[in-house]
Design a protein around this motif. Structure first.
Motif, PDB file in Angstrom:
ATOM      1  N   GLY A 175       0.813  -1.205   0.000  1.00 14.42           N
ATOM      2  CA  GLY A 175       0.000   0.000   0.000  1.00 14.42           C
ATOM      3  C   GLY A 175       0.851   1.261   0.000  1.00 14.42           C
ATOM      4  O   GLY A 175       0.521   2.249  -0.672  1.00 14.42           O
ATOM      5  N   LYS A 176       1.961   1.238   0.731  1.00 13.28           N
ATOM      6  CA  LYS A 176       2.850   2.397   0.763  1.00 13.28           C
ATOM      7  C   LYS A 176       3.497   2.631  -0.590  1.00 13.28           C
ATOM      8  O   LYS A 176       3.596   3.774  -1.054  1.00 13.28           O
ATOM      9  N   PHE A 177       3.944   1.564  -1.225  1.00 16.06           N
ATOM     10  CA  PHE A 177       4.538   1.712  -2.557  1.00 16.06           C
ATOM     11  C   PHE A 177       3.540   2.347  -3.529  1.00 16.06           C
ATOM     12  O   PHE A 177       3.888   3.250  -4.290  1.00 16.06           O
ATOM     13  N   VAL A 178       2.314   1.859  -3.498  1.00 15.27           N
ATOM     14  CA  VAL A 178       1.282   2.369  -4.401  1.00 15.27           C
ATOM     15  C   VAL A 178       0.953   3.832  -4.084  1.00 15.27           C
ATOM     16  O   VAL A 178       0.864   4.681  -4.989  1.00 15.27           O
ATOM     17  N   ALA A 179       0.787   4.149  -2.800  1.00 10.69           N
ATOM     18  CA  ALA A 179       0.405   5.500  -2.396  1.00 10.69           C
ATOM     19  C   ALA A 179       1.496   6.520  -2.724  1.00 10.69           C
ATOM     20  O   ALA A 179       1.205   7.615  -3.231  1.00 10.69           O
ATOM     21  N   ILE A 180       2.752   6.187  -2.444  1.00 11.44           N
ATOM     22  CA  ILE A 180       3.859   7.115  -2.721  1.00 11.44           C
ATOM     23  C   ILE A 180       3.990   7.354  -4.218  1.00 11.44           C
ATOM     24  O   ILE A 180       4.157   8.491  -4.676  1.00 11.44           O
ATOM     25  N   ALA A 181       3.906   6.274  -5.005  1.00 10.81           N
ATOM     26  CA  ALA A 181       3.986   6.416  -6.457  1.00 10.81           C
ATOM     27  C   ALA A 181       2.826   7.254  -6.983  1.00 10.81           C
ATOM     28  O   ALA A 181       3.001   8.099  -7.873  1.00 10.81           O
ATOM     29  N   TYR A 182       1.642   7.035  -6.428  1.00 11.24           N
ATOM     30  CA  TYR A 182       0.456   7.796  -6.842  1.00 11.24           C
ATOM     31  C   TYR A 182       0.641   9.285  -6.570  1.00 11.24           C
ATOM     32  O   TYR A 182       0.378  10.129  -7.450  1.00 11.24           O
TER      33      TYR A 182
ATOM     34  N   TYR B 262      -1.053  11.492   2.185  1.00  9.13           N
ATOM     35  CA  TYR B 262       0.372  11.639   2.512  1.00  9.13           C
ATOM     36  C   TYR B 262       0.606  11.471   4.014  1.00  9.13           C
ATOM     37  O   TYR B 262       1.539  10.771   4.431  1.00  9.13           O
ATOM     38  N   GLU B 263      -0.220  12.104   4.832  1.00  4.44           N
ATOM     39  CA  GLU B 263      -0.072  11.987   6.286  1.00  4.44           C
ATOM     40  C   GLU B 263      -0.310  10.557   6.752  1.00  4.44           C
ATOM     41  O   GLU B 263       0.356  10.071   7.674  1.00  4.44           O
TER      42      GLU B 263
ATOM     43  N   MET C 120       9.430  10.722   3.253  1.00  5.67           N
ATOM     44  CA  MET C 120       9.952  11.940   3.872  1.00  5.67           C
ATOM     45  C   MET C 120      10.506  12.909   2.829  1.00  5.67           C
ATOM     46  O   MET C 120      10.543  14.123   3.062  1.00  5.67           O
ATOM     47  N   SER C 121      10.943  12.392   1.690  1.00  4.55           N
ATOM     48  CA  SER C 121      11.514  13.249   0.646  1.00  4.55           C
ATOM     49  C   SER C 121      10.440  13.995  -0.142  1.00  4.55           C
ATOM     50  O   SER C 121      10.739  14.967  -0.840  1.00  4.55           O
ATOM     51  N   PHE C 122       9.212  13.531  -0.039  1.00  7.04           N
ATOM     52  CA  PHE C 122       8.124  14.161  -0.793  1.00  7.04           C
ATOM     53  C   PHE C 122       7.824  15.548  -0.233  1.00  7.04           C
ATOM     54  O   PHE C 122       7.602  15.720   0.960  1.00  7.04           O
TER      55      PHE C 122
END
Length: 214
Positions: A117-124, A144-145, A197-199
């Motif tokens: 889920g994190k991979f998908v959300a960050i990429a999205y 994001y939060e 964190m880089s976003f």
């Protein structure tokens, strides 16, 4: 600044639109032409131009480590000279086979559902903010939060391995040792956290400025 939103009215005002820049370290607001924060001395940038490059770099490294984390053994158990190795999914199946459905569900959720889920959300998020998207900024900010908050729970599987290794050490009778997947999984979690964190979350609100100027 106020204007129509994509699903209702809103009244929003960004620091950049007001000719100000916010410090990402201490949140102090300074004139947009300031280069150094007067409060904490951090470098001021209205937008982090290299943010998405770092997001994708950490994301890719995290994904590369997550693959062996699922292919190689997480635990290596030796009992009376006999050794058995379990992957993450194999361990979940083994727990369920012994009736420990609750524990199996927690491990599966923390080790499979959350990381994927994190991979998908960050990429999205990284893809959406690159162009006009028509999505409410608050929706993306909440996503994001949530990614930042839930990321720490991905380490549950690693903690379980550490506890078992510490408790189940009976020399010749039985021993439990972490497999290579434990290290890979821990590194994958760290790298995905660095990716999140880089976003630069301020880019989420650029959609408001774009809409107001159209």
């Amino acid at each position: 600044m106020s204007g129509p939103s994509h699903g209702g009215a809103f009244d929003a005002h960004t620091a950049r639109d007001a000719g100000m820049v916010g410090c990402r370290q201490c949140t102090a607001v300074s004139p947009i032409d300031a280069e150094i924060c007067e409060r904490c001395g951090a470098l001021l940038e209205s937008r982090d131009r290299t943010s998405l490059q770092r997001v994708w770099a950490w994301w890719l490294v995290g994904l590369l480590f997550y693959i062996p984390a699922n292919l190689y053994p997480m635990l290596i158990t030796r009992t009376l000279g006999r050794a058995s190795a379990d992957t993450i999914v194999g361990g979940v199946i083994e727990l369920a086979h012994h009736g420990a459905y609750f524990v199996a569900g927690i491990v599966f959720f923390a080790s499979v559902i959350i990381p994927v889920g994190k991979f998908v959300a960050i990429a999205y998020l990284a893809l959406v903010v690159r162009r006009a998207h028509g999505i409410k900024p608050k929706t993306l900010l909440h996503l994001y939060e949530f990614v930042e908050w839930i990321g720490r729970w991905s380490m549950i599987d690693v903690f379980v391995v550490a506890i078992l290794v510490a408790l189940v050490q009976f020399n010749l009778l039985a021993t439990i040792n972490p497999g290579i997947a434990a290290v890979s999984f821990a590194l994958s979690v760290v790298f995905t956290m660095l990716s999140a964190m880089s976003f630069d979350s301020r880019r989420i609100w650029d959609e408001i400025e774009t809409a107001s100027h159209e």
